[in-house]
Design a protein around this motif. Structure first.
Motif, PDB file in Angstrom:
ATOM      1  N   ARG A   1       1.052   4.240  -3.022  1.00  0.00           N
ATOM      2  CA  ARG A   1       0.892   5.676  -2.769  1.00  0.00           C
ATOM      3  C   ARG A   1       2.157   6.454  -3.086  1.00  0.00           C
ATOM      4  NH1 ARG A   1      -1.835   4.938   3.225  1.00  0.00           N
ATOM      5  NH2 ARG A   1      -3.789   3.962   2.531  1.00  0.00           N
ATOM      6  N   HIS A   2       3.306   5.809  -2.891  1.00  0.00           N
ATOM      7  CA  HIS A   2       4.587   6.500  -3.074  1.00  0.00           C
ATOM      8  C   HIS A   2       5.552   5.575  -3.805  1.00  0.00           C
ATOM      9  CE1 HIS A   2       3.077   9.304  -0.013  1.00  0.00           C
ATOM     10  NE2 HIS A   2       2.759   8.245   0.691  1.00  0.00           N
TER      11      HIS A   2
ATOM     12  N   LEU B   1       0.832  -1.208   0.000  1.00  0.00           N
ATOM     13  CA  LEU B   1       0.000   0.000   0.000  1.00  0.00           C
ATOM     14  C   LEU B   1       0.863   1.253   0.000  1.00  0.00           C
ATOM     15  CD1 LEU B   1      -2.793  -1.069   2.532  1.00  0.00           C
ATOM     16  CD2 LEU B   1      -3.013  -0.784   0.048  1.00  0.00           C
ATOM     17  N   LEU B   2       1.940   1.246   0.761  1.00  0.00           N
ATOM     18  CA  LEU B   2       2.841   2.388   0.760  1.00  0.00           C
ATOM     19  C   LEU B   2       3.468   2.592  -0.616  1.00  0.00           C
ATOM     20  CD1 LEU B   2       4.691   1.999   4.198  1.00  0.00           C
ATOM     21  CD2 LEU B   2       3.150   3.853   3.511  1.00  0.00           C
TER      22      LEU B   2
END
Length: 333
Positions: free
Chosen positions: A73-74, A69-70
């Protein structure tokens, strides 16, 4: 070593599959493990290891999902401090969970001694030089750095550890180095040490692998072949550690001259070299003892040979401390 896309495609789904199988089959396997534990002497080995495997699988799967998930997003490496801290938080929850599970299920108990932080911490970066012996000592050290001292570890690890999905994903997004024989490890360790901040700790295992008597003998023979006879003679007098490989430590010291150095010795895990050893010793009946001492940056000598002698002198202290723990263990039996 397969390239990153291949590792992620192969091993991440395999991790999730194994976790799902373990969760689904646990109610069926647990009675069998309980019976095996009774037959095996009443120490509940099979049950303990089954519970620990379940904890490991669920913790690792949760960490990999959070890291994914991180990344969505990034994308890319975690360069910004805030994003880097979020990655360290994921790893912190993972290793803290493993530590808790090992304490509850495997009987892990740690006794600590020595001086890690000075009475008035000066906010200096750290270079941590640790003994390497037994399963999980690196995870215990990372847990200690993250949970107790709120440091951000940069770890020098074997390249094969990238076959573990969590280590692979987090390790390559954060500043770490994965090394393999003959890949210029010292230079890469120097680059990793460059720019260490007051919250950072560079972790190196100078022996290059877990201690075994055979590896120790081979390391001494290698020093003799390289005509480093003085170091070979000192290494031969150390019975409980392998001679430190100085290249990575010297590169780190040169790249981070303002870093204090922490030496870490531990005792109690070295008897578990394989699966059969783990089975015999679970649950752990004795404490894992850890001892460390800190050397201020200004007390590190200058010059290559002086630093090699200094490193060996501290490694001799590690060896002497382990010898004392062996004697203490024999007295307590």
């Amino acid at each position: 070593m397969p390239p990153p896309p291949v590792r992620r495609v192969l091993f991440v789904p395999l991790l999730f599959l194994l976790t799902l199988l373990l969760v689904a089959l646990f109610p069926l396997v647990w009675p069998v493990a309980a019976l095996a534990s009774r037959i095996g002497g009443g120490r509940n080995r099979a049950v303990r290891l089954l519970w620990f495997a379940l904890a490991w699988a669920t913790l690792e799967s949760a960490a990999v999902l959070t890291l994914a998930l991180l990344w969505l997003r990034h994308p890319g490496r975690a360069r910004a401090d805030a994003l880097r801290d979020r990655h360290y938080a994921v790893i912190g929850r993972y290793v803290t969970g493993l530590h808790r599970a090992a304490t509850r299920r495997l009987g892990l108990r740690i006794e600590e001694s020595g001086s890690w932080e000075p009475p008035n911490p000066r906010g200096r970066p750290l270079i941590v030089l640790s003994r390497h012996a037994g399963p999980g000592d690196a995870l215990l050290l990372v847990h200690h750095l993250l949970a107790v001292y709120r440091r951000r570890p940069r770890v020098v690890m074997k390249a094969l550890l990238q076959l573990d999905p969590c280590i692979d994903i987090a390790g390559n997004r954060l500043p770490n180095v994965f090394v393999a024989p003959g890949d210029g490890a010292a230079e890469r360790i120097g680059e990793l040490a460059t720019g260490l901040g007051p919250r950072d700790a560079l972790v190196i295992f100078p022996e290059g692998g877990n201690f075994t008597p055979d590896r120790r003998r081979r390391a001494i023979r290698r020093l003799n072949r390289d005509r480093r006879t003085r170091e070979a003679a000192r290494a031969a007098r150390m019975r409980h550690v392998m001679p430190p490989r100085s290249g990575g430590a010297l590169a780190a010291l040169a790249a981070a001259p303002d870093a204090d150095v922490v030496f870490v010795a531990h005792h109690g895990l070295e008897g578990m070299a394989g699966a059969a050893d783990v089975w015999r010793q679970v649950p752990l009946t004795g404490a894992v003892r850890a001892h460390w001492w800190r050397v201020a940056a200004e007390d590190v000598p200058a010059g290559e040979q002086a630093r090699i002698d200094w490193l060996y002198a501290h490694w001799e202290q590690v060896d002497a401390w382990i010898a004392a723990q062996n004697a203490r263990h024999d007295q307590e039996r």
